[in-house]
Design a protein around this motif. Sequence first.
Motif, PDB file in Angstrom:
ATOM      1  N   LEU A 810       0.821  -1.209   0.000  1.00 32.99           N
ATOM      2  CA  LEU A 810       0.000   0.000   0.000  1.00 32.99           C
ATOM      3  C   LEU A 810       0.855   1.258   0.000  1.00 32.99           C
ATOM      4  O   LEU A 810       0.375   2.346  -0.335  1.00 32.99           O
ATOM      5  CB  LEU A 810      -0.915  -0.005   1.226  1.00 32.99           C
ATOM      6  CG  LEU A 810      -1.760  -1.281   1.412  1.00 32.99           C
ATOM      7  CD1 LEU A 810      -2.578  -1.195   2.688  1.00 32.99           C
ATOM      8  CD2 LEU A 810      -2.665  -1.497   0.209  1.00 32.99           C
ATOM      9  N   TYR A 811       2.118   1.123   0.386  1.00 35.27           N
ATOM     10  CA  TYR A 811       3.025   2.273   0.412  1.00 35.27           C
ATOM     11  C   TYR A 811       4.459   1.772   0.343  1.00 35.27           C
ATOM     12  O   TYR A 811       4.822   0.787   0.981  1.00 35.27           O
ATOM     13  CB  TYR A 811       2.834   3.084   1.693  1.00 35.27           C
ATOM     14  CG  TYR A 811       3.898   4.130   1.925  1.00 35.27           C
ATOM     15  CD1 TYR A 811       3.952   5.295   1.149  1.00 35.27           C
ATOM     16  CD2 TYR A 811       4.882   3.940   2.897  1.00 35.27           C
ATOM     17  CE1 TYR A 811       4.943   6.242   1.357  1.00 35.27           C
ATOM     18  CE2 TYR A 811       5.868   4.883   3.109  1.00 35.27           C
ATOM     19  CZ  TYR A 811       5.904   6.037   2.336  1.00 35.27           C
ATOM     20  OH  TYR A 811       6.886   6.980   2.524  1.00 35.27           O
ATOM     21  N   ASN A 812       5.268   2.441  -0.431  1.00 34.06           N
ATOM     22  CA  ASN A 812       6.697   2.173  -0.513  1.00 34.06           C
ATOM     23  C   ASN A 812       7.436   3.496  -0.533  1.00 34.06           C
ATOM     24  O   ASN A 812       7.154   4.376  -1.372  1.00 34.06           O
ATOM     25  CB  ASN A 812       7.047   1.409  -1.795  1.00 34.06           C
ATOM     26  CG  ASN A 812       7.145  -0.085  -1.547  1.00 34.06           C
ATOM     27  OD1 ASN A 812       7.721  -0.505  -0.567  1.00 34.06           O
ATOM     28  ND2 ASN A 812       6.572  -0.873  -2.449  1.00 34.06           N
ATOM     29  N   ALA A 813       8.352   3.674   0.384  1.00 30.51           N
ATOM     30  CA  ALA A 813       9.140   4.906   0.411  1.00 30.51           C
ATOM     31  C   ALA A 813      10.183   4.873  -0.710  1.00 30.51           C
ATOM     32  O   ALA A 813      10.653   3.797  -1.104  1.00 30.51           O
ATOM     33  CB  ALA A 813       9.831   5.053   1.763  1.00 30.51           C
ATOM     34  N   PRO A 814      10.551   6.008  -1.207  1.00 35.88           N
ATOM     35  CA  PRO A 814      11.601   6.037  -2.249  1.00 35.88           C
ATOM     36  C   PRO A 814      12.965   5.647  -1.698  1.00 35.88           C
ATOM     37  O   PRO A 814      13.848   5.249  -2.446  1.00 35.88           O
ATOM     38  CB  PRO A 814      11.577   7.501  -2.721  1.00 35.88           C
ATOM     39  CG  PRO A 814      10.988   8.265  -1.590  1.00 35.88           C
ATOM     40  CD  PRO A 814      10.006   7.355  -0.940  1.00 35.88           C
ATOM     41  N   VAL A 815      13.135   5.753  -0.379  1.00 34.00           N
ATOM     42  CA  VAL A 815      14.395   5.373   0.252  1.00 34.00           C
ATOM     43  C   VAL A 815      14.328   3.910   0.646  1.00 34.00           C
ATOM     44  O   VAL A 815      13.315   3.429   1.143  1.00 34.00           O
ATOM     45  CB  VAL A 815      14.667   6.253   1.494  1.00 34.00           C
ATOM     46  CG1 VAL A 815      15.978   5.855   2.161  1.00 34.00           C
ATOM     47  CG2 VAL A 815      14.690   7.722   1.103  1.00 34.00           C
ATOM     48  N   TYR A 816      15.409   3.167   0.464  1.00 35.93           N
ATOM     49  CA  TYR A 816      15.450   1.745   0.790  1.00 35.93           C
ATOM     50  C   TYR A 816      15.767   1.568   2.273  1.00 35.93           C
ATOM     51  O   TYR A 816      16.781   2.055   2.764  1.00 35.93           O
ATOM     52  CB  TYR A 816      16.517   1.042  -0.055  1.00 35.93           C
ATOM     53  CG  TYR A 816      16.679  -0.428   0.267  1.00 35.93           C
ATOM     54  CD1 TYR A 816      15.811  -1.361  -0.276  1.00 35.93           C
ATOM     55  CD2 TYR A 816      17.690  -0.871   1.112  1.00 35.93           C
ATOM     56  CE1 TYR A 816      15.944  -2.712   0.008  1.00 35.93           C
ATOM     57  CE2 TYR A 816      17.842  -2.216   1.406  1.00 35.93           C
ATOM     58  CZ  TYR A 816      16.960  -3.127   0.842  1.00 35.93           C
ATOM     59  OH  TYR A 816      17.107  -4.463   1.131  1.00 35.93           O
ATOM     60  N   TYR A 817      14.856   0.863   2.992  1.00 32.52           N
ATOM     61  CA  TYR A 817      15.087   0.588   4.409  1.00 32.52           C
ATOM     62  C   TYR A 817      15.221  -0.912   4.703  1.00 32.52           C
ATOM     63  O   TYR A 817      15.542  -1.296   5.824  1.00 32.52           O
ATOM     64  CB  TYR A 817      13.936   1.147   5.248  1.00 32.52           C
ATOM     65  CG  TYR A 817      13.879   2.651   5.247  1.00 32.52           C
ATOM     66  CD1 TYR A 817      14.777   3.395   6.001  1.00 32.52           C
ATOM     67  CD2 TYR A 817      12.925   3.327   4.492  1.00 32.52           C
ATOM     68  CE1 TYR A 817      14.726   4.782   6.015  1.00 32.52           C
ATOM     69  CE2 TYR A 817      12.863   4.704   4.500  1.00 32.52           C
ATOM     70  CZ  TYR A 817      13.768   5.433   5.251  1.00 32.52           C
ATOM     71  OH  TYR A 817      13.718   6.796   5.268  1.00 32.52           O
ATOM     72  N   GLY A 818      14.954  -1.727   3.724  1.00 27.92           N
ATOM     73  CA  GLY A 818      15.037  -3.174   3.949  1.00 27.92           C
ATOM     74  C   GLY A 818      14.274  -3.918   2.877  1.00 27.92           C
ATOM     75  O   GLY A 818      13.458  -3.341   2.132  1.00 27.92           O
ATOM     76  N   ASN A 819      14.529  -5.228   2.804  1.00 33.29           N
ATOM     77  CA  ASN A 819      13.894  -6.062   1.786  1.00 33.29           C
ATOM     78  C   ASN A 819      12.665  -6.736   2.381  1.00 33.29           C
ATOM     79  O   ASN A 819      12.767  -7.756   3.048  1.00 33.29           O
ATOM     80  CB  ASN A 819      14.907  -7.104   1.288  1.00 33.29           C
ATOM     81  CG  ASN A 819      14.373  -7.878   0.096  1.00 33.29           C
ATOM     82  OD1 ASN A 819      13.212  -7.755  -0.267  1.00 33.29           O
ATOM     83  ND2 ASN A 819      15.227  -8.665  -0.517  1.00 33.29           N
ATOM     84  N   TYR A 820      11.504  -6.133   2.131  1.00 33.17           N
ATOM     85  CA  TYR A 820      10.245  -6.655   2.684  1.00 33.17           C
ATOM     86  C   TYR A 820       9.321  -7.172   1.576  1.00 33.17           C
ATOM     87  O   TYR A 820       8.108  -7.193   1.715  1.00 33.17           O
ATOM     88  CB  TYR A 820       9.547  -5.563   3.493  1.00 33.17           C
ATOM     89  CG  TYR A 820      10.449  -4.931   4.523  1.00 33.17           C
ATOM     90  CD1 TYR A 820      10.990  -5.709   5.544  1.00 33.17           C
ATOM     91  CD2 TYR A 820      10.790  -3.593   4.468  1.00 33.17           C
ATOM     92  CE1 TYR A 820      11.836  -5.150   6.499  1.00 33.17           C
ATOM     93  CE2 TYR A 820      11.636  -3.021   5.409  1.00 33.17           C
ATOM     94  CZ  TYR A 820      12.163  -3.810   6.418  1.00 33.17           C
ATOM     95  OH  TYR A 820      13.004  -3.257   7.356  1.00 33.17           O
ATOM     96  N   ASN A 821       9.938  -7.585   0.456  1.00 38.09           N
ATOM     97  CA  ASN A 821       9.167  -7.998  -0.711  1.00 38.09           C
ATOM     98  C   ASN A 821       8.325  -9.240  -0.457  1.00 38.09           C
ATOM     99  O   ASN A 821       8.622 -10.057   0.413  1.00 38.09           O
ATOM    100  CB  ASN A 821      10.107  -8.308  -1.880  1.00 38.09           C
ATOM    101  CG  ASN A 821      10.867  -7.098  -2.348  1.00 38.09           C
ATOM    102  OD1 ASN A 821      10.421  -5.969  -2.149  1.00 38.09           O
ATOM    103  ND2 ASN A 821      12.022  -7.312  -2.976  1.00 38.09           N
ATOM    104  N   PHE A 822       7.259  -9.358  -1.272  1.00 34.84           N
ATOM    105  CA  PHE A 822       6.603 -10.651  -1.419  1.00 34.84           C
ATOM    106  C   PHE A 822       7.499 -11.531  -2.275  1.00 34.84           C
ATOM    107  O   PHE A 822       8.185 -11.058  -3.183  1.00 34.84           O
ATOM    108  CB  PHE A 822       5.238 -10.499  -2.099  1.00 34.84           C
ATOM    109  CG  PHE A 822       4.237  -9.717  -1.295  1.00 34.84           C
ATOM    110  CD1 PHE A 822       3.784 -10.181  -0.072  1.00 34.84           C
ATOM    111  CD2 PHE A 822       3.741  -8.515  -1.778  1.00 34.84           C
ATOM    112  CE1 PHE A 822       2.855  -9.470   0.663  1.00 34.84           C
ATOM    113  CE2 PHE A 822       2.805  -7.794  -1.051  1.00 34.84           C
ATOM    114  CZ  PHE A 822       2.364  -8.268   0.178  1.00 34.84           C
ATOM    115  N   ARG A 823       7.467 -12.839  -2.008  1.00 33.15           N
ATOM    116  CA  ARG A 823       8.334 -13.759  -2.741  1.00 33.15           C
ATOM    117  C   ARG A 823       7.545 -14.963  -3.227  1.00 33.15           C
ATOM    118  O   ARG A 823       6.784 -15.562  -2.485  1.00 33.15           O
ATOM    119  CB  ARG A 823       9.495 -14.214  -1.856  1.00 33.15           C
ATOM    120  CG  ARG A 823      10.454 -13.088  -1.534  1.00 33.15           C
ATOM    121  CD  ARG A 823      11.589 -13.560  -0.634  1.00 33.15           C
ATOM    122  NE  ARG A 823      12.533 -12.469  -0.450  1.00 33.15           N
ATOM    123  CZ  ARG A 823      12.397 -11.497   0.436  1.00 33.15           C
ATOM    124  NH1 ARG A 823      11.337 -11.497   1.247  1.00 33.15           N
ATOM    125  NH2 ARG A 823      13.288 -10.535   0.535  1.00 33.15           N
TER     126      ARG A 823
END
Length: 977
Positions: A810-823
């Motif tokens: 629902l939201y993704n910041a433009p800055v990378y804070y970690g890998n929380y992807n669906f896999r």
Amino acid sequence: MNKALKPIFLTAVLIFILNLVAKTQPDFQQEVNHTIEVKLDVNTKALTGQIETEYINNSPNSLDYIYYHLWPNAYKNNETEFAKQQLAYGKTDFYFASDEQKGYIDSLNFTVNGIPAEIKNSPEGIDVILLILPETFLPGDTIKIKTPFYVKLPEVFSRMGYDENTFCITQWYPKPAVYDKNGWHPMNYLDMGEFYSEFGSFDVQITLPDDYIVAATGNLKSKKELQRMEDYAEICRKSKYPDNLPPYGDAKKEKTIRYVEKNVHDFAWFTSKDFAIGRENVKLEGNDKTVFCWTFYNKKHSGLWKDAINYVKQSVSFFSSEIGDYPYANCTAVDGPLNAGGGMEYPTITVVSASSASSLENVIMHETGHNWFYGMLASNERADPWIDEGFTSFYESKYNDRYHPGTGLLEQLTYIKGTNSTLQEIPGRYIRELSWLYLVKENQAQSSALRSEEMSAGNYVIMAYNKPVSVLYAVEKYLGEDTFRSIMKDFFQTYKFRHIYSQTFAEFFKSKTDNSVTDKYFNELLIDNKIPDYKIAGRRGDSILIKNNRGAAIPLFLYIGDSLVIDDGFTGRKEFLLPAKTDVTIDRDFYSPDYNRNNNYYRPGFLTQNSPVKIKIGNLIDNPEIREFPLIPVIAFNTSDGWMPGIMFYSTPFPKKKFEYQIVPMYGTRSGDIAGLTNMSFYIHPPKSAVREYELFAKAAVFGTDSTYSRIKIAYGVKMKLRTNPVERQESTITLRQVTATNAYSGKLMNFQCVESSYADFRKINPWSFKINAEAGKGFVKAWAEIKQTITYSEKLKGLTIRLFAGKFLYNAPVYYGNYNFRLSGNLGSQDYLYDNLFAGRYENIGKHPELFWSHQFLRNDGGFTLWTPHGQSDNWLAAINFDSSTPLPFLDAYINLGACPSVNGSTFAYYYYEAGLKIKIWDDFLCVYFPIKGSETIWETSNNFYTDNYFQKIRFTLSLDKINLLNYREKPYLLF
């Protein structure tokens, strides 16, 4: 009044008046006398017969119809209430039975006084009908009802049917329902839920092959057959090898035998050509009456049943001395195939299915006792199961007190004699109270006064059988054993061969004791389901202060030193005079039910006010007489810390505590660091709320990593367990939690907020579940849903499980804070960023080191694919459907997975994937190994070219270590089986 409402109003008034009249009618009891001729065909497994019933209308009412039970029809199809209840309680054998294995009753042709009578279907179902009388049946009149009948016997799925050469003929003939002051009592046949029948007499002629031995209700009037049975009993007694005795009789011939009995409300018979017979007499104490005791048992069970005749004799003597003399000439126990508990009672005869000598004695004694409670004191077992089961279980416990004195709690639980434990100091009867506490402390206890079909299986066993035992021990303690026995004997003489009701006991005890204190036991504890808990609140001057902590104002048994003070009960607080330096204990001998026995002790002196402290190793059950400090050695393993020896300090799980904890410090032999975890939970049970339980929890863990920092997790939140249908196997929860966890890549602590709503229906046929999750952390918000549905194939084949998954960021910041992807292919240990699952090799990456064994452990979540691939990751959305099908090999499943998602670079273009393979279930869903066979070219070729050297490196496994925590099953033990 509105004219349209006037007829509704008048109808309501009429119903109210009729109900009021019914409730104010004097007690009366109908009489039904049966003459039956029946023939058993052992080849076709069928009965052919004719029944004539003399029905005497002792009611003050005229009757135009009679409800009839056709209980063999309960076995006709999967739509009956019996079939539905079997599934609700997790039994599937009848559901999957063939038509040939099922049963029914038909060929009925009723006449009343020789006039043909109409039958109509009943709204209750096919096992209940309405017999429409040709003429009004007036008070005081007698009619004769005749009909032929044919019964196709089922296999034994419950109480009736056949198993090889043994036939259990129970609830087998067209049977009038009870009509009493409360009206008609038509009821479906149920597996869990028994009966209510009219008293009368039986004259039954049975025709069957000559080599089949019959055990039946009542008295065998065929002198030749009786002599044969007595002779055969003597042969069995003298035989060194009764299991090798040949069949007794001529299989080519038929015989007709006759049984009669009066003052009974049912007739059951059992027959087999494999029976051996035991026969001895017992003379009742205090008179000249002799009872003929019989056992009929399968020859192959001769060793188990060698002492069974003594159990019958001893039981008849015991119940006669405690309640009143056994009035019938014969008492019989039969070894039979039973699939509705360990035993089932019928007038003068019981069928028993037991696997050990201790359980055999217990079941024979319990079921023999039902000749008093149900047989002669005939309550409505369906409406008030606590009466017959509770009183019989109470006397079962007293039988053990007499014939097996000194049996402690641990021996009662384990059946192992000579055990050395402080639990042995607690009377074995406390097990009944513990079972009640189990339900109360899960906030799942139902009233004992409910109908059996309204109870969960656990509540039926505990609230109908066990809780009344604790209550009756308290009544006996309050009145005194001699007074209690005298009242029960008077009760038996007053009400034998009569129907009794729940209020009968309270009224009778009140009349005999000239006070209403015993009303509190029956009304407050059994009917109103109040919870008793007196507490020692402390000392005040020369007095001890006792507080009623929960509200049930039953009598208090207070020991001041060795002196017993009995108070009739109170709410609030009360003071009792206390001599100096005197111990005080509430209910020292465990006679009265108590919610919390830990607050029952006062011992004057420094640090000993409540009870002494003892360290206990591996304890599961509280001994309330002492303050226990339980611990148990543990050992764990992961690749970062190596082997981790440690100690678990914990709160004993039974009974459940308001506050519970597990603290597990360990030492990593490889890392050289301290590791471990702690869990703490506080439970709140709101009364009469849609939420059954609030669990406020806090958890923490620290383990090593392959880097310089430690893996830390701290979580806290609330889990709400919602109320669900108590009869069904359902679970509904909402969980909110805050998680702080070490980022596997940066080593920094990150915060996450999580919400989960879940529902599961653990039915045996076509179970299903869903979960909806939302999760937020620094730089992202995502949500996903999972639905599982199993389509059951057969009793042996689990079926096809379909899983649907859909997730969206629902939201993704433009800055990378970690890998929380669906896999697509689920999570590796390092990708389980909330550390919700246990991985032995958490930081072993299959993409870099597929040669390492622990790198092949994965969590089958998200897309559910089993072949590892770097493809199919998405920070946008992912959808998948998984099909897992069982096969004729119980350890082998086949699976197909389909998935779709856009690429991780933000493209909206969807990529589609598939794979298929085989799953080996080494330990059901606890340990599964996945063998991919075919997959999309993208993921299969990437696997070949990028990270695997051979096929075996494609194989992965799931290891659900969290499932070995038995506390997860404490409130739903059926999931263990």
